[in-house]
Write a protein that holds these residues in place. Structure first.
Motif, PDB file in Angstrom:
ATOM      1  N   ILE A   1       0.840  -1.210   0.000  1.00 17.25           N
ATOM      2  CA  ILE A   1       0.000   0.000   0.000  1.00 17.25           C
ATOM      3  C   ILE A   1       0.868   1.251   0.000  1.00 17.25           C
ATOM      4  CG2 ILE A   1      -1.669   1.330   1.351  1.00 17.25           C
ATOM      5  CD1 ILE A   1      -2.738  -1.400   2.386  1.00 17.25           C
ATOM      6  N   GLY A   2       1.867   1.278   0.885  1.00 19.88           N
ATOM      7  CA  GLY A   2       2.729   2.454   0.988  1.00 19.88           C
ATOM      8  C   GLY A   2       3.469   2.757  -0.302  1.00 19.88           C
ATOM      9  N   CYS A   3       4.011   1.739  -0.945  1.00 20.60           N
ATOM     10  CA  CYS A   3       4.782   1.953  -2.177  1.00 20.60           C
ATOM     11  C   CYS A   3       3.886   2.363  -3.331  1.00 20.60           C
ATOM     12  CB  CYS A   3       5.563   0.692  -2.529  1.00 20.60           C
ATOM     13  SG  CYS A   3       6.955   0.388  -1.419  1.00 20.60           S
ATOM     14  N   ALA A   4       2.659   1.841  -3.376  1.00 16.95           N
ATOM     15  CA  ALA A   4       1.715   2.243  -4.426  1.00 16.95           C
ATOM     16  C   ALA A   4       1.392   3.732  -4.313  1.00 16.95           C
ATOM     17  CB  ALA A   4       0.443   1.404  -4.331  1.00 16.95           C
ATOM     18  N   LEU A   5       1.196   4.214  -3.088  1.00 13.14           N
ATOM     19  CA  LEU A   5       0.933   5.638  -2.881  1.00 13.14           C
ATOM     20  C   LEU A   5       2.172   6.485  -3.176  1.00 13.14           C
ATOM     21  CD1 LEU A   5      -1.173   5.458   0.415  1.00 13.14           C
ATOM     22  CD2 LEU A   5      -2.008   5.712  -1.925  1.00 13.14           C
ATOM     23  N   PHE A   6       3.315   6.000  -2.746  1.00 10.67           N
ATOM     24  CA  PHE A   6       4.584   6.707  -2.960  1.00 10.67           C
ATOM     25  C   PHE A   6       4.834   6.929  -4.454  1.00 10.67           C
ATOM     26  CE2 PHE A   6       9.448   6.371  -1.991  1.00 10.67           C
ATOM     27  CZ  PHE A   6       9.593   7.705  -2.300  1.00 10.67           C
ATOM     28  N   GLN A   7       4.451   5.974  -5.269  1.00 16.45           N
ATOM     29  CA  GLN A   7       4.688   6.049  -6.708  1.00 16.45           C
ATOM     30  C   GLN A   7       4.012   7.268  -7.341  1.00 16.45           C
ATOM     31  OE1 GLN A   7       6.492   3.206  -8.556  1.00 16.45           O
ATOM     32  NE2 GLN A   7       6.818   5.171  -9.555  1.00 16.45           N
ATOM     33  N   LEU A   8       2.931   7.753  -6.738  1.00 17.68           N
ATOM     34  CA  LEU A   8       2.186   8.879  -7.289  1.00 17.68           C
ATOM     35  C   LEU A   8       3.030  10.137  -7.395  1.00 17.68           C
ATOM     36  CD1 LEU A   8      -1.185   8.428  -5.333  1.00 17.68           C
ATOM     37  CD2 LEU A   8      -0.672   7.704  -7.677  1.00 17.68           C
ATOM     38  N   VAL A   9       3.983  10.311  -6.497  1.00 12.43           N
ATOM     39  CA  VAL A   9       4.798  11.531  -6.516  1.00 12.43           C
ATOM     40  C   VAL A   9       5.600  11.623  -7.810  1.00 12.43           C
ATOM     41  CG1 VAL A   9       6.541  12.892  -5.319  1.00 12.43           C
ATOM     42  CG2 VAL A   9       4.967  11.468  -4.003  1.00 12.43           C
ATOM     43  N   GLY A  10       6.288  10.557  -8.169  1.00 11.19           N
ATOM     44  CA  GLY A  10       7.093  10.563  -9.379  1.00 11.19           C
ATOM     45  C   GLY A  10       6.268  10.741 -10.634  1.00 11.19           C
ATOM     46  N   ILE A  11       5.039  10.236 -10.609  1.00 10.82           N
ATOM     47  CA  ILE A  11       4.189  10.301 -11.799  1.00 10.82           C
ATOM     48  C   ILE A  11       3.598  11.685 -12.012  1.00 10.82           C
ATOM     49  CG2 ILE A  11       2.061   9.416 -12.851  1.00 10.82           C
ATOM     50  CD1 ILE A  11       2.624   6.740 -11.433  1.00 10.82           C
ATOM     51  N   PHE A  12       3.164  12.342 -10.951  1.00 11.80           N
ATOM     52  CA  PHE A  12       2.331  13.531 -11.111  1.00 11.80           C
ATOM     53  C   PHE A  12       2.995  14.873 -10.787  1.00 11.80           C
ATOM     54  CE2 PHE A  12      -0.861  10.146 -10.593  1.00 11.80           C
ATOM     55  CZ  PHE A  12      -1.643  10.399 -11.709  1.00 11.80           C
ATOM     56  N   THR A  13       4.164  14.899 -10.172  1.00 15.41           N
ATOM     57  CA  THR A  13       4.771  16.188  -9.837  1.00 15.41           C
ATOM     58  C   THR A  13       5.595  16.749 -10.991  1.00 15.41           C
ATOM     59  OG1 THR A  13       6.637  15.037  -8.822  1.00 15.41           O
ATOM     60  CG2 THR A  13       4.849  15.749  -7.364  1.00 15.41           C
ATOM     61  N   LYS A  14       5.975  18.021 -10.860  1.00 11.15           N
ATOM     62  CA  LYS A  14       6.742  18.707 -11.903  1.00 11.15           C
ATOM     63  C   LYS A  14       7.748  19.648 -11.248  1.00 11.15           C
ATOM     64  CE  LYS A  14       6.150  21.761 -15.911  1.00 11.15           C
ATOM     65  NZ  LYS A  14       5.166  22.536 -16.724  1.00 11.15           N
ATOM     66  N   GLU A  15       8.945  19.701 -11.818  1.00  8.44           N
ATOM     67  CA  GLU A  15       9.979  20.603 -11.313  1.00  8.44           C
ATOM     68  C   GLU A  15       9.983  21.901 -12.129  1.00  8.44           C
ATOM     69  OE1 GLU A  15      13.782  18.699 -10.789  1.00  8.44           O
ATOM     70  OE2 GLU A  15      12.853  16.749 -10.445  1.00  8.44           O
ATOM     71  N   ARG A  16      10.095  23.039 -11.417  1.00  3.24           N
ATOM     72  CA  ARG A  16      10.003  24.343 -12.078  1.00  3.24           C
ATOM     73  C   ARG A  16      11.250  25.204 -11.942  1.00  3.24           C
ATOM     74  NH1 ARG A  16       5.007  22.832 -10.583  1.00  3.24           N
ATOM     75  NH2 ARG A  16       3.413  23.041 -12.202  1.00  3.24           N
ATOM     76  N   ILE A  17      12.078  24.922 -10.957  1.00  4.74           N
ATOM     77  CA  ILE A  17      13.314  25.686 -10.811  1.00  4.74           C
ATOM     78  C   ILE A  17      14.455  24.825 -11.342  1.00  4.74           C
ATOM     79  CG2 ILE A  17      14.906  26.791  -9.198  1.00  4.74           C
ATOM     80  CD1 ILE A  17      12.563  27.289  -7.339  1.00  4.74           C
ATOM     81  N   PRO A  18      15.149  25.277 -12.372  1.00  4.78           N
ATOM     82  CA  PRO A  18      16.219  24.449 -12.953  1.00  4.78           C
ATOM     83  C   PRO A  18      17.404  24.324 -12.009  1.00  4.78           C
ATOM     84  CG  PRO A  18      16.220  26.645 -13.923  1.00  4.78           C
ATOM     85  CD  PRO A  18      15.003  26.573 -13.057  1.00  4.78           C
ATOM     86  N   GLY A  19      18.145  23.233 -12.165  1.00  7.77           N
ATOM     87  CA  GLY A  19      19.345  23.036 -11.363  1.00  7.77           C
ATOM     88  C   GLY A  19      20.451  23.982 -11.767  1.00  7.77           C
ATOM     89  N   SER A  20      21.416  24.161 -10.876  1.00  8.54           N
ATOM     90  CA  SER A  20      22.560  25.030 -11.170  1.00  8.54           C
ATOM     91  C   SER A  20      23.441  24.380 -12.233  1.00  8.54           C
ATOM     92  CB  SER A  20      23.376  25.269  -9.901  1.00  8.54           C
ATOM     93  OG  SER A  20      22.546  25.684  -8.841  1.00  8.54           O
ATOM     94  N   GLU A  21      24.136  25.212 -12.974  1.00 10.72           N
ATOM     95  CA  GLU A  21      25.071  24.682 -13.977  1.00 10.72           C
ATOM     96  C   GLU A  21      26.247  23.984 -13.295  1.00 10.72           C
ATOM     97  OE1 GLU A  21      26.295  27.598 -16.780  1.00 10.72           O
ATOM     98  OE2 GLU A  21      24.250  28.124 -17.386  1.00 10.72           O
ATOM     99  N   GLN A  22      26.678  24.516 -12.170  1.00  7.58           N
ATOM    100  CA  GLN A  22      27.803  23.924 -11.446  1.00  7.58           C
ATOM    101  C   GLN A  22      27.395  22.596 -10.821  1.00  7.58           C
ATOM    102  OE1 GLN A  22      29.448  26.534  -8.475  1.00  7.58           O
ATOM    103  NE2 GLN A  22      30.623  24.918  -7.478  1.00  7.58           N
TER     104      GLN A  22
END
Length: 510
Positions: A222-243
């Protein structure tokens, strides 16, 4: 028309992303407490591993895992993909964690009889526990790190981090309260069905072993099935540093960032509070519930409800409070004040007639003490996350490098190292009163015919559990405020830093 994910040119998450993140975080904390509450009890009270062996395994594994966290944080910050730097790990880690969590409770025939090889039992426990910690880290660091890149709005970040702690508490709390009673009850059913003709050493424990294995797998699925939702539905908006720093450079970066260093030291000094989670379930079972799953749930609710409610109230109020009160002041005083209710837990046990704290008056007093402690724990836990997020902005402002993964690995570092320290403190306490394998077996056997707390021979074991959840946490609460008393990143300075960072990121657009 303005996009729903933009506010005055500042990018932020959608409501759906927020909800999926919070549900996934609850699932991840289900997994954490399968190990934190279920495995600890399984080692000590089902397969009766020596207390010091449990302490050494868990402490060394946690210490290794704590230092492994910055390595994972470095890997996250160096990752560049079309999905971002955190999401790739959030997509792959739940399945790995599911398998290894189950292996922690799997025996492969080692526990077939009373003469089982104790060396093999301890070796298998050590290997699987270390592997679990490493696999959990693969998901934990990016799970918290992604909150710093989902939004550019400080108030939205504060809100999602506060809610994250609430949902983590819900997922973890449900597991904490239920995994031991469910494991015990499933074990009894298996015992009755398959092991009824076996003696105590082979029968009772054999049913419990398989009961906890099935329970752990069900909770983990149950826990891992719920945890999987984060990777599927979230989005990153601040790009990583070049360094891209290497691990050595990041260790130096973490230490040289003064406000982050202060939080790190404070969290480690606060580690005795983790003892409550390690000992409370065993205390309830041995002292109050007498190995009865119904009684276990009853006393979890009576004594634990206040602890969780107090935490949730503090967590929900924190976004509003930090708008009016300095984070540093809230953090320091929430820790200092909590020393009082923690200290009173052992005091009440000592003054109770015949050390009987099962009467309504003492249950009411303990419910109040745990509620007050919960408020303090909830406040300091959320504030720690908010202050670490501020330290990431501080570092980007001063060096141009945004170490989201590395700095949130510091949060995980604090938790895991603190748990390791708390575990060894528990083991030392148990060893002092000789609460070892044979003694635990004797208590469990006696609980089948009488109340363990009423037997004078077992009083030292009951005393040490009350001592451990009281005196060390009270001392740690006071010590935690020492490093952050003169915190290096006041809220006013942080607001100026955020304004400057916004200009840097969007200067050309404006």
């Amino acid at each position: 028309m303005r996009k729903k994910t933009e506010y005055d040119g500042i990018r932020t998450y959608t409501a759906k992303e927020r909800n999926m993140y919070l549900i996934g975080l609850a699932g991840q904390n289900v997994i954490y407490n399968i190990i934190g509450a279920g495995l600890q009890y399984y080692f000590e009270s089902v397969i009766f591993m020596p207390a010091m062996a449990v302490g050494i395994i868990m402490t060394l594994a946690r210490v290794w895992d704590a230092f492994n966290d910055p390595m994972m944080g470095t890997l996250v910050d160096r990752t560049r993909t079309k999905w971002g730097k955190c999401r790739p790990y959030l997509l792959i880690s739940p399945a790995i964690i599911l398998v290894i969590t189950t292996l922690c409770f799997t025996n492969f025939g080692i526990y077939t009889d009373a003469s089982a090889n104790r060396t093999l039992i301890i070796a298998w426990a050590a290997v699987t526990y270390v592997l679990w910690g490493m696999s959990y880290t693969i998901g934990d660091i990016p799970l918290w790190g992604i909150t710093a890149v989902m939004t550019e709005r400080d108030d939205h970040r504060n809100k999602i981090l506060s809610l994250a702690r609430v949902f983590a508490g819900i997922g973890g709390g449900i597991t904490l309260i239920s995994i031991q009673p469910v494991g015990v009850e499933v074990g009894k059913l298996l015992q009755k069905r398959f092991f009824a003709d076996m003696d105590f050493r082979m029968g009772f424990n054999q049913g419990q072993r398989y009961g906890f294995l099935l329970t752990a797998f069900g909770f983990a699925l149950i826990g891992c099935a719920l945890f999987q939702l984060v990777g599927i539905f979230t989005k990153e908006r601040i790009p990583g540093s070049e360094q891209k720093n290497n691990i050595g450079e990041n260790f130096k970066l973490m230490w040289n960032n003064k406000p982050f260093r202060q939080i790190l030291i404070s969290g480690i000094l606060n580690s005795p509070k983790q003892i409550v989670m390690l000992v409370a379930m065993t205390l309830v079972n041995y002292y109050y519930a007498n190995n009865d799953s119904t009684q276990m749930i009853k006393y979890y609710v009576i004594l634990g409800a206040g602890l969780f409610v107090g935490q949730f109230v503090a967590m929900l109020l924190m976004p509003a409070l930090v708008q009016k009160i300095e984070k540093k002041s809230l953090y320091n005083w929430s820790n200092i004040i909590s020393a009082v209710p923690f200290a009173l837990i052992f005091f009440f046990y000592e003054i109770a007639p015949n050390h009987d704290v099962t009467t309504p008056i003492f249950l009411a007093l303990y419910a109040l003490m745990f509620t007050l402690s919960g408020i303090s724990i909830g406040a300091s836990t959320v504030l720690q996350s908010l202050m670490i997020a501020d330290c990431i902005d501080y570092e980007e402002y001063h060096s141009g490098l945004r170490p989201d993964g590395v700095f949130f690995s510091g949060q995980s570092f604090i938790t895991k190292l603190s748990t390791g320290i708390a575990t060894i403190l528990c083991s030392v306490g148990y060893t002092v009163v000789d609460f070892q394998k044979e003694r635990r077996e004797a208590v469990v056997q006696y609980m089948q015919t009488g109340l363990a707390r009423a037997n004078p021979d077992f009083e030292p074991f009951m005393m040490i559990m009350f001592f451990l959840i009281s005196v060390p946490p009270a001392i740690g609460s006071v010590l935690a405020a020492v490093p952050t008393w003169n915190y290096a990143l006041p809220d006013k300075e942080h607001k100026k830093i955020l304004a400057e960072l916004h200009k840097r990121r969007h200067g050309d657009e404006e």
